[in-house]
Design a protein around this motif. Structure first.
Motif, PDB file in Angstrom:
ATOM      1  N   ALA A 165       0.957  -1.277   0.104  1.00  0.00           N
ATOM      2  CA  ALA A 165       0.149  -0.137   0.003  1.00  0.00           C
ATOM      3  C   ALA A 165       0.871   1.280  -0.064  1.00  0.00           C
ATOM      4  CB  ALA A 165      -1.022  -0.101   1.220  1.00  0.00           C
ATOM      5  N   THR A 166       1.894   1.341   0.903  1.00  0.00           N
ATOM      6  CA  THR A 166       2.749   2.368   0.934  1.00  0.00           C
ATOM      7  C   THR A 166       3.406   2.682  -0.641  1.00  0.00           C
ATOM      8  OG1 THR A 166       3.319   2.090   3.127  1.00  0.00           O
ATOM      9  CG2 THR A 166       4.867   3.363   1.996  1.00  0.00           C
ATOM     10  N   SER A 167       4.021   1.565  -1.035  1.00  0.00           N
ATOM     11  CA  SER A 167       4.702   1.695  -2.495  1.00  0.00           C
ATOM     12  C   SER A 167       3.809   2.120  -3.349  1.00  0.00           C
ATOM     13  CB  SER A 167       5.225   0.362  -2.800  1.00  0.00           C
ATOM     14  OG  SER A 167       5.941  -0.019  -1.869  1.00  0.00           O
ATOM     15  N   ARG A 168       2.294   1.702  -3.494  1.00  0.00           N
ATOM     16  CA  ARG A 168       1.516   2.174  -4.440  1.00  0.00           C
ATOM     17  C   ARG A 168       1.070   3.756  -4.245  1.00  0.00           C
ATOM     18  NH1 ARG A 168      -3.618  -1.413  -4.260  1.00  0.00           N
ATOM     19  NH2 ARG A 168      -4.322   0.111  -5.882  1.00  0.00           N
ATOM     20  N   VAL A 169       1.109   4.132  -2.756  1.00  0.00           N
ATOM     21  CA  VAL A 169       1.004   5.525  -2.644  1.00  0.00           C
ATOM     22  C   VAL A 169       1.899   6.268  -3.009  1.00  0.00           C
ATOM     23  CG1 VAL A 169       0.354   7.276  -0.812  1.00  0.00           C
ATOM     24  CG2 VAL A 169      -1.089   5.120  -0.972  1.00  0.00           C
ATOM     25  N   LYS A 170       3.217   5.899  -2.710  1.00  0.00           N
ATOM     26  CA  LYS A 170       4.522   6.638  -3.081  1.00  0.00           C
ATOM     27  C   LYS A 170       4.484   6.866  -4.794  1.00  0.00           C
ATOM     28  CE  LYS A 170       9.299   6.668  -2.097  1.00  0.00           C
ATOM     29  NZ  LYS A 170      10.261   5.988  -1.251  1.00  0.00           N
ATOM     30  N   ASN A 171       3.981   5.732  -5.412  1.00  0.00           N
ATOM     31  CA  ASN A 171       4.383   5.648  -6.856  1.00  0.00           C
ATOM     32  C   ASN A 171       3.195   6.449  -7.487  1.00  0.00           C
ATOM     33  OD1 ASN A 171       5.074   4.746  -9.456  1.00  0.00           O
ATOM     34  ND2 ASN A 171       3.165   3.686  -9.506  1.00  0.00           N
ATOM     35  N   LEU A 172       2.184   6.725  -6.809  1.00  0.00           N
ATOM     36  CA  LEU A 172       0.986   7.728  -7.304  1.00  0.00           C
ATOM     37  C   LEU A 172       1.609   8.972  -7.128  1.00  0.00           C
ATOM     38  CD1 LEU A 172      -2.247   5.748  -6.408  1.00  0.00           C
ATOM     39  CD2 LEU A 172      -1.356   6.215  -8.683  1.00  0.00           C
ATOM     40  N   ILE A 173       2.131   9.419  -6.071  1.00  0.00           N
ATOM     41  CA  ILE A 173       2.293  10.682  -5.661  1.00  0.00           C
ATOM     42  C   ILE A 173       3.711  11.166  -6.708  1.00  0.00           C
ATOM     43  CG2 ILE A 173       3.359  12.364  -4.033  1.00  0.00           C
ATOM     44  CD1 ILE A 173       1.575  10.743  -2.055  1.00  0.00           C
TER      45      ILE A 173
END
Length: 53
Positions: free
Chosen positions: A22-30
């Motif tokens: 989840a953290t990786s996905r959010v970081k990638n999106l941002i």
């Protein structure tokens, strides 16, 4: 998730996967997907925010 940044978005903690995913996905999106100006992404505040994720 009361920030205007997340307004209108749905989050289901059961379908995000592990905390790391989840953290990786959010970081990638941002960093990659949202249309943020490069000047903003280069600011120390933005870099600090990304480091905390």
């Amino acid at each position: 998730m009361h920030s205007s940044f997340f307004e209108g978005r749905k989050f289901d903690k059961h379908t995000l996967g592990s905390t790391y995913i989840a953290t990786s996905r959010v970081k990638n999106l941002i960093e990659e997907k949202y249309p943020l100006p490069d000047e903003f992404k280069a600011t120390p505040e933005f870099r600090e925010f990304i480091e905390t994720i």
